[in-house]
Design an enzyme around this catalytic site. Structure first.
Site, PDB file in Angstrom:
ATOM      1  N   HIS B  56      -7.052  -1.088  -2.447  1.00 33.60           N
ATOM      2  CA  HIS B  56      -7.551  -1.019  -3.825  1.00 33.60           C
ATOM      3  C   HIS B  56      -6.468  -1.396  -4.830  1.00 33.60           C
ATOM      4  O   HIS B  56      -6.579  -1.091  -6.010  1.00 33.60           O
ATOM      5  CB  HIS B  56      -8.040   0.395  -4.138  1.00 33.60           C
ATOM      6  CG  HIS B  56      -9.045   0.922  -3.182  1.00 33.60           C
ATOM      7  ND1 HIS B  56     -10.229   0.273  -2.936  1.00 33.60           N
ATOM      8  CD2 HIS B  56      -9.049   2.029  -2.393  1.00 33.60           C
ATOM      9  CE1 HIS B  56     -10.922   0.965  -2.036  1.00 33.60           C
ATOM     10  NE2 HIS B  56     -10.232   2.027  -1.685  1.00 33.60           N
ATOM     11  N   ASP B 109     -10.487  11.957   1.564  1.00 32.61           N
ATOM     12  CA  ASP B 109      -9.467  12.189   0.541  1.00 32.61           C
ATOM     13  C   ASP B 109      -9.510  13.636   0.066  1.00 32.61           C
ATOM     14  O   ASP B 109      -8.474  14.296  -0.052  1.00 32.61           O
ATOM     15  CB  ASP B 109      -9.700  11.268  -0.672  1.00 32.61           C
ATOM     16  CG  ASP B 109      -9.370   9.813  -0.373  1.00 32.61           C
ATOM     17  OD1 ASP B 109      -9.035   9.501   0.787  1.00 32.61           O
ATOM     18  OD2 ASP B 109      -9.466   8.988  -1.294  1.00 32.61           O
ATOM     19  N   HIS B 214     -15.510   0.303  -1.027  1.00 31.67           N
ATOM     20  CA  HIS B 214     -15.225  -0.010   0.372  1.00 31.67           C
ATOM     21  C   HIS B 214     -16.345  -0.864   0.956  1.00 31.67           C
ATOM     22  O   HIS B 214     -16.494  -0.972   2.169  1.00 31.67           O
ATOM     23  CB  HIS B 214     -15.093   1.265   1.203  1.00 31.67           C
ATOM     24  CG  HIS B 214     -14.205   2.283   0.579  1.00 31.67           C
ATOM     25  ND1 HIS B 214     -14.687   3.258  -0.264  1.00 31.67           N
ATOM     26  CD2 HIS B 214     -12.866   2.447   0.638  1.00 31.67           C
ATOM     27  CE1 HIS B 214     -13.655   3.994  -0.684  1.00 31.67           C
ATOM     28  NE2 HIS B 214     -12.558   3.525  -0.162  1.00 31.67           N
TER      29      HIS B 214
END
Lengths: 328, 328
Positions: B56, B109, B214
Site C-alpha cells: 500500500h 491487523d 487488497h
C-alpha cells in the site's frame, strides 16, 4: 482502453481544471488552458517557462511554483504546445528580466519554442537531451530529453529564485543537462486516449530497453529480466556514456512511468544505487517517484546527475510546487 | 507477472532497503526490517505507530516523520505485521509519553496490534473504518479501513507533535475517523508477487465498484462507466452515508491505487469536486495522488473528511515525511 475519462476530447482540459482547483494556492490556469502559471510572480526574477505534450504529468505543470517554473504550456497528449501558448505564457509571467525556455529535445517542441523565442524579446533556451538510449528517434534528431529535464528545472529554478541573470541561467541549465544522463525501460505500453489502444505491442514476457517517454522504440526488445539485471544494463549505459566523469557526488533519480507502484521503484533504486556506488559514484541526493510519466506505461527510468557544490545547494534550495516541495 | 523484482522472497526487504537509503535524512530501518522509524525522536511526545500489510506504499512507511508517524511496521505483502514488530517499534520510539496505534480495520491487523497493545504499557488504539462500500468483507468484520487512514494519521500526528496527551489523541483520532468516508473502484486487478497472477479476473470493459485495497470484492461488477458517472456513484455513496452531516468545509482526497497516472486522478478530482460542491460541501483542502495503493492496481478511491477549525489547522501543520511534506 481502461481509463478514467468522460471524452477523449476533454481529457486534458478536465484534468487541468482539476489540477488548478486542487493547487489554487500555488498556481493558476491561463485563458483557454494555454498555460499553467505560478500564482504569485516575483518581480525582477527571470521567468522560467517549460512545456511539452501532456501525458507526462506531473511534468511540467506540477513543477510550477516557488523555486522552479513560472509557467508550463501543456500540449495535447504527446503533442507539442503551439507557439501562441508560449507567447501567452511569456506575456503573463515575464516581469522584465527576460525568460528562459526549458525544452525537451523533440522536433515539434524545439520548432515551436524556437518560433515563440524569435517572436519575443529577451528569451534564451536550454534544450535537454539526457536520454542515452538512442541517437535520433521517432520524433527526435539527436538525443531525447526525458526525466533529467526535471533536474534542470529544479536547479535552474532555484538559481532564478535567488536572482541569477538570464545568460548565467542559460549556462547553468546547459551545465546541468551536460552532467545528466538517463535511460528508461518499459514493461507495458502506454495508451493514448485519442488512439484508444496501446502505442506498441509487447509480449507477456517482454520488455523494451531504452524506451522513450512516448513509447518510442529503444535499443532492443528482450525477455523480462530481473531488477538487478535491468539496473545493471541501464546504469552501465549511463556510466559508459559519462566515461571518466562517472564518479563522485551525484543525484540518483528513479522515475516511474505512471503504471509502476512505488514499491517497485524503491526496489529499482536499491539496485541502481548499489551498482553506481560500486563504480565510484557517491549518491548524495535521491529522488524516487513518478515525475516524468508516459500516461499509464509500466516502467521506469534511471537518471544520474553529477553534482558539484553549487548544483547540490541549488537542488536543496526551497521549492513549493504541486509535485516537489521541500524547505518551505 | 510483469514487475521489477529479483525474487518474490526479497521484494519487501529490497524495497525497504531502497526506501530507507533514499530517505535517510528522515527515517531509519529497525533491525530485521521490523519497522521504519523516525530518525530523530521528540522526547515527551506521544509516539504514533501504524503498520499493516505491505503493497500500500507510501502508506505507512512513507508517512513516518515530523508531524506524522513515529514508526510503521510493514507486514509481508497484504499480510498483517506480527505483534513482535509492534513491540519492537514501541521499544524503539516510546519516549515515555505512551503510544497510540493507528490500525486499519482488518481482522489480522486488529488482532496483532491488540496483542502488542496488551503486552505493552500505556498504549491506546484508533481503528479506522472509513470504507462505505461494504459491511464485512474478505478479511474484515465491519467496515474496512482504507485511504482515510492517511487523514487520521496526518491530523493526529500534528496534534501529537504539538504536545497533545494520549487520551486526547485517541479521542481526536476517533473523531477524524468518524468524519471520514471513502470508496474505491478498480479498473484492473493487482498482482501479489508471491501469487504471480492477478488477484481477481476482470473483463476488458468491466470495473469493480467498491473494491477493497487488497482486491476484495466491492458492491458490484459493472461495465466501465464515464469518470463523471463513477464519481457520481462514489460521491453519492459517501454523502449518503454521512447523511445530514454531508455539508460544510471538507477535505477531498482522490487516491490512486498504484497503476493509475496523475492525469486521470486530477480528472476524477475535478468530477468529484463539482459533485460534492453542488450538494453543499465546500472543498477547502485537497490531496490528489497515489498514497494508499494496492500494488499495481489501476483504480482510485475518493475520500471526504468533514473538517472543523481544529482539524483544518492540524491538517495544515508542518509535516516532513517521504510522501507528504509541507510547511517545513
Amino acid at each position: 482502453m481502461k481509463k478514467f475519462l468522460n471524452s477523449v476530447d476533454t481529457v486534458l482540459t478536465e484534468s487541468l481544471d482539476g489540477f488548478a482547483a486542487a493547487h489554487s494556492d500555488i498556481l493558476a490556469l491561463g485563458d483557454e488552458h494555454k498555460f499553467v502559471r505560478r500564482r504569485e510572480l516575483k518581480p525582477g526574477k527571470v521567468a522560467l517557462i517549460s512545456g511539452g505534450g501532456s501525458g507526462h504529468e506531473p511534468l511540467h505543470g506540477g513543477l510550477v511554483g516557488h523555486g522552479m517554473l513560472d509557467a508550463a504550456c501543456p500540449g495535447q497528449v504527446f503533442t507539442s504546445p503551439t507557439p501562441d501558448q508560449m507567447l501567452a505564457a511569456v506575456q503573463a509571467v515575464d516581469t522584465g528580466a527576460g525568460c528562459l525556455f526549458i525544452v525537451k529535445n523533440y522536433e515539434g517542441d524545439v520548432m515551436n519554442f524556437d518560433m515563440a523565442a524569435e517572436m519575443s524579446e529577451g528569451v534564451l533556451q536550454v534544450i535537454t537531451n539526457d536520454d542515452v538510449a538512442v541517437e535520433n528517434s521517432s520524433y527526435t534528431t539527436g538525443r531525447r530529453g526525458v526525466a533529467g529535464t526535471l533536474v534542470v528545472e529544479k536547479i535552474v529554478g532555484a538559481a532564478a529564485e535567488q536572482g541569477m541573470a538570464l545568460p548565467e541561467l542559460k549556462a547553468l541549465g546547459d551545465r546541468v543537462n551536460d552532467a545528466t544522463r538517463s535511460m528508461g525501460v518499459a514493461l507495458t505500453s502506454c495508451t493514448v486516449p485519442a488512439a484508444g489502444r496501446p502505442t506498441f505491442e509487447i509480449g507477456d514476457n517482454e520488455m523494451e530497453f531504452g524506451v522513450g517517454i512516448h513509447g518510442e522504440p529503444g535499443r532492443r526488445r528482450d525477455a523480462l529480466k530481473s531488477a538487478d539485471a535491468i539496473a545493471q544494463e541501464v546504469c552501465a549505459a549511463i556510466a559508459g556514456d559519462l566515461g571518466d566523469r562517472a564518479k563522485g557526488p551525484a543525484l540518483l533519480f528513479v522515475n516511474g512511468f505512471g503504471g509502476t507502484p512505488s514499491m517497485e521503484l524503491y526496489l529499482m533504486y536499491n539496485s541502481a544505487r548499489k551498482i553506481f556506488e560500486k563504480s565510484g559514484v557517491t549518491v548524495v541526493r535521491s529522488l524516487v517517484g513518478s515525475y516524468v510519466t508516459s500516461l499509464d506505461m509500466a516502467g521506469c527510468s534511471i537518471t544520474l546527475t553529477l553534482l558539484d557544490d553549487e548544483m547540490t545547494a541549488l537542488w536543496d534550495a526551497p521549492v513549493l510546487t504541486a509535485a516537489l516541495r521541500w524547505g518551505m
